[in-house]
Motif scaffolding. Structure first.
Motif, PDB file in Angstrom:
ATOM      1  N   SER A 171      -7.925 -11.277   2.486  1.00  0.00           N
ATOM      2  CA  SER A 171      -8.285 -10.078   1.723  1.00  0.00           C
ATOM      3  C   SER A 171      -7.039  -9.399   1.190  1.00  0.00           C
ATOM      4  CB  SER A 171      -9.023  -9.071   2.622  1.00  0.00           C
ATOM      5  OG  SER A 171     -10.212  -9.592   3.125  1.00  0.00           O
ATOM      6  N   THR A 172      -7.197  -8.719   0.078  1.00  0.00           N
ATOM      7  CA  THR A 172      -6.155  -7.845  -0.425  1.00  0.00           C
ATOM      8  C   THR A 172      -6.348  -6.499   0.248  1.00  0.00           C
ATOM      9  OG1 THR A 172      -6.019  -8.949  -2.554  1.00  0.00           O
ATOM     10  CG2 THR A 172      -5.276  -6.650  -2.476  1.00  0.00           C
ATOM     11  N   ILE A 173      -5.288  -5.922   0.776  1.00  0.00           N
ATOM     12  CA  ILE A 173      -5.384  -4.601   1.394  1.00  0.00           C
ATOM     13  C   ILE A 173      -4.658  -3.601   0.512  1.00  0.00           C
ATOM     14  CG2 ILE A 173      -4.762  -3.167   3.368  1.00  0.00           C
ATOM     15  CD1 ILE A 173      -5.053  -5.568   5.157  1.00  0.00           C
ATOM     16  N   VAL A 174      -5.377  -2.554   0.145  1.00  0.00           N
ATOM     17  CA  VAL A 174      -4.793  -1.424  -0.566  1.00  0.00           C
ATOM     18  C   VAL A 174      -4.780  -0.285   0.440  1.00  0.00           C
ATOM     19  CG1 VAL A 174      -5.003   0.187  -2.496  1.00  0.00           C
ATOM     20  CG2 VAL A 174      -5.696  -2.217  -2.781  1.00  0.00           C
ATOM     21  N   LEU A 175      -3.584   0.121   0.810  1.00  0.00           N
ATOM     22  CA  LEU A 175      -3.402   1.073   1.901  1.00  0.00           C
ATOM     23  C   LEU A 175      -2.723   2.336   1.384  1.00  0.00           C
ATOM     24  CD1 LEU A 175      -2.732   0.401   5.412  1.00  0.00           C
ATOM     25  CD2 LEU A 175      -0.754   1.393   4.320  1.00  0.00           C
ATOM     26  N   VAL A 176      -3.271   3.471   1.713  1.00  0.00           N
ATOM     27  CA  VAL A 176      -2.646   4.744   1.375  1.00  0.00           C
ATOM     28  C   VAL A 176      -2.085   5.328   2.659  1.00  0.00           C
ATOM     29  CG1 VAL A 176      -3.057   7.108   0.587  1.00  0.00           C
ATOM     30  CG2 VAL A 176      -4.142   5.187  -0.591  1.00  0.00           C
ATOM     31  N   THR A 177      -0.798   5.701   2.615  1.00  0.00           N
ATOM     32  CA  THR A 177      -0.169   6.264   3.808  1.00  0.00           C
ATOM     33  C   THR A 177       0.996   7.164   3.428  1.00  0.00           C
ATOM     34  OG1 THR A 177       0.788   5.741   5.961  1.00  0.00           O
ATOM     35  CG2 THR A 177       1.420   4.309   4.126  1.00  0.00           C
ATOM     36  N   HIS A 178       1.269   8.109   4.306  1.00  0.00           N
ATOM     37  CA  HIS A 178       2.484   8.921   4.196  1.00  0.00           C
ATOM     38  C   HIS A 178       3.566   8.386   5.138  1.00  0.00           C
ATOM     39  CE1 HIS A 178      -0.504  11.780   2.595  1.00  0.00           C
ATOM     40  NE2 HIS A 178       0.493  12.142   1.827  1.00  0.00           N
ATOM     41  N   ASP A 179       3.208   7.401   5.956  1.00  0.00           N
ATOM     42  CA  ASP A 179       4.102   6.822   6.952  1.00  0.00           C
ATOM     43  C   ASP A 179       5.005   5.791   6.270  1.00  0.00           C
ATOM     44  OD1 ASP A 179       5.283   5.260   8.965  1.00  0.00           O
ATOM     45  OD2 ASP A 179       3.482   5.261  10.219  1.00  0.00           O
ATOM     46  N   LEU A 180       6.282   6.136   6.093  1.00  0.00           N
ATOM     47  CA  LEU A 180       7.205   5.237   5.395  1.00  0.00           C
ATOM     48  C   LEU A 180       7.424   3.929   6.153  1.00  0.00           C
ATOM     49  CD1 LEU A 180       9.824   7.794   4.029  1.00  0.00           C
ATOM     50  CD2 LEU A 180       7.861   6.770   2.852  1.00  0.00           C
ATOM     51  N   GLY A 181       7.353   3.980   7.489  1.00  0.00           N
ATOM     52  CA  GLY A 181       7.487   2.759   8.278  1.00  0.00           C
ATOM     53  C   GLY A 181       6.337   1.798   8.010  1.00  0.00           C
ATOM     54  N   GLN A 228       3.682  -5.800   1.343  1.00  0.00           N
ATOM     55  CA  GLN A 228       4.309  -6.745   0.426  1.00  0.00           C
ATOM     56  C   GLN A 228       4.722  -6.056  -0.872  1.00  0.00           C
ATOM     57  OE1 GLN A 228       1.540  -9.963  -0.117  1.00  0.00           O
ATOM     58  NE2 GLN A 228       1.738 -10.670   1.979  1.00  0.00           N
ATOM     59  N   ARG A 229       3.996  -5.023  -1.235  1.00  0.00           N
ATOM     60  CA  ARG A 229       4.297  -4.273  -2.452  1.00  0.00           C
ATOM     61  C   ARG A 229       3.974  -2.808  -2.200  1.00  0.00           C
ATOM     62  NH1 ARG A 229       1.233  -4.453  -8.241  1.00  0.00           N
ATOM     63  NH2 ARG A 229       2.707  -3.105  -9.318  1.00  0.00           N
ATOM     64  N   THR A 230       4.832  -1.918  -2.644  1.00  0.00           N
ATOM     65  CA  THR A 230       4.557  -0.494  -2.510  1.00  0.00           C
ATOM     66  C   THR A 230       4.639   0.179  -3.880  1.00  0.00           C
ATOM     67  OG1 THR A 230       6.870   0.027  -2.035  1.00  0.00           O
ATOM     68  CG2 THR A 230       5.430  -0.325  -0.140  1.00  0.00           C
ATOM     69  N   ILE A 231       3.779   1.133  -4.058  1.00  0.00           N
ATOM     70  CA  ILE A 231       3.786   1.968  -5.251  1.00  0.00           C
ATOM     71  C   ILE A 231       3.836   3.398  -4.736  1.00  0.00           C
ATOM     72  CG2 ILE A 231       2.515   2.713  -7.300  1.00  0.00           C
ATOM     73  CD1 ILE A 231       1.177  -0.090  -7.258  1.00  0.00           C
ATOM     74  N   ARG A 232       4.829   4.122  -5.181  1.00  0.00           N
ATOM     75  CA  ARG A 232       5.032   5.485  -4.699  1.00  0.00           C
ATOM     76  C   ARG A 232       4.487   6.468  -5.730  1.00  0.00           C
ATOM     77  NH1 ARG A 232      10.242   8.196  -2.039  1.00  0.00           N
ATOM     78  NH2 ARG A 232       9.211   7.963  -0.053  1.00  0.00           N
ATOM     79  N   ALA A 235       3.819  10.671  -6.705  1.00  0.00           N
ATOM     80  CA  ALA A 235       4.169  12.073  -6.462  1.00  0.00           C
ATOM     81  C   ALA A 235       3.417  12.890  -7.506  1.00  0.00           C
ATOM     82  CB  ALA A 235       5.671  12.296  -6.570  1.00  0.00           C
ATOM     83  N   ASP A 236       2.660  13.851  -7.030  1.00  0.00           N
ATOM     84  CA  ASP A 236       1.877  14.713  -7.928  1.00  0.00           C
ATOM     85  C   ASP A 236       1.008  13.907  -8.878  1.00  0.00           C
ATOM     86  OD1 ASP A 236       3.047  17.033  -6.807  1.00  0.00           O
ATOM     87  OD2 ASP A 236       4.792  16.810  -8.123  1.00  0.00           O
ATOM     88  N   GLY A 237       0.399  12.837  -8.352  1.00  0.00           N
ATOM     89  CA  GLY A 237      -0.523  12.029  -9.125  1.00  0.00           C
ATOM     90  C   GLY A 237       0.093  11.073 -10.112  1.00  0.00           C
ATOM     91  N   ARG A 238       1.389  10.914 -10.075  1.00  0.00           N
ATOM     92  CA  ARG A 238       2.069  10.010 -11.002  1.00  0.00           C
ATOM     93  C   ARG A 238       2.867   8.963 -10.242  1.00  0.00           C
ATOM     94  NH1 ARG A 238       0.871  11.992 -15.614  1.00  0.00           N
ATOM     95  NH2 ARG A 238       1.085  14.152 -16.258  1.00  0.00           N
ATOM     96  N   VAL A 239       2.947   7.766 -10.823  1.00  0.00           N
ATOM     97  CA  VAL A 239       3.753   6.694 -10.238  1.00  0.00           C
ATOM     98  C   VAL A 239       5.220   7.054 -10.430  1.00  0.00           C
ATOM     99  CG1 VAL A 239       4.372   4.262 -10.360  1.00  0.00           C
ATOM    100  CG2 VAL A 239       1.981   4.951 -10.665  1.00  0.00           C
ATOM    101  N   VAL A 240       5.987   7.064  -9.330  1.00  0.00           N
ATOM    102  CA  VAL A 240       7.407   7.393  -9.412  1.00  0.00           C
ATOM    103  C   VAL A 240       8.294   6.217  -9.036  1.00  0.00           C
ATOM    104  CG1 VAL A 240       7.107   9.873  -9.088  1.00  0.00           C
ATOM    105  CG2 VAL A 240       7.433   8.406  -7.100  1.00  0.00           C
TER     106      VAL A 240
END
Length: 175
Positions: free
Chosen positions: A147-157, A163-167, A169-174
């Motif tokens: 499965s593909t996992i799309v995970l939302v977290t505030h935990d940087l660890g 495998q891929r992160t998208i950051r 901030a205020d609703g915009r990709v940074v």
């Protein structure tokens, strides 16, 4: 974000394509059918049904998808065993610890073998040790199911294990 990606909410502009289907072009019944066939969801607050046992909570999406009660129970027992709760199948959510409830929620999400699993802060309500076990469990089930996992977290660890992160901030990709 996860509500939009899973078709629980509709965008005010733009489009969301889920496994080739434009979610905005589908009515609620067709979006629900698509979710039932392709999506698993691990909610931050678990969303277990308090009047159902762990086994019944995991069986619900299987039965909604058309599995016979006996088939659903067999699959639910299997996946609960894989998350270490084979001996807790008859327990109600109030009889389970937070970590156990989270594992029931994960078992429920993986029961239908979804193509995409959305996870909202899956370790947010857990202590560090239990949180690490949950992350390892998600990684293990992901490796088994593909499965593909799309995970939302505030935990940087936790984000660092992806495998891929998208950051955002205020609703915009940074990043």
């Amino acid at each position: 974000l996860l509500g939009l990606l899973a078709g629980l909410d509709t965008p005010t502009s733009g489009s969301v394509i889920l496994d080739g289907a434009d979610l905005a072009a589908l009515d609620e019944d067709r979006r629900a059918k698509l979710r039932g066939e392709k999506v698993g969801f691990v909610f931050q607050s678990f969303q277990l049904i308090p009047t159902l046992t762990a086994l019944e909570n995991v069986s619900v999406p299987l039965e909604l998808r058309g599995a016979r009660e006996s088939q659903a129970a067999e699959r639910a027992r299997d996946v609960l065993g894989r998350v270490g709760l084979g001996d807790r199948t008859g327990h109600f959510p109030a009889q389970l610890s937070g970590g156990e409830q989270q594992r029931v929620a994960i078992a429920r999400a993986f029961a239908n073998q979804p193509r995409i699993l959305f996870a909202d802060e899956p370790t947010g309500n857990l202590d560090a040790v239990t949180g690490l076990r949950i992350v390892e469990l998600l990684e293990s089930l992901n490796a088994e199911s593909g499965s593909t996992i799309v995970l939302v977290t505030h935990d940087l660890g936790l984000a660092g294990r992806a495998q891929r992160t998208i950051r955002l901030a205020d609703g915009r990709v940074v990043q």
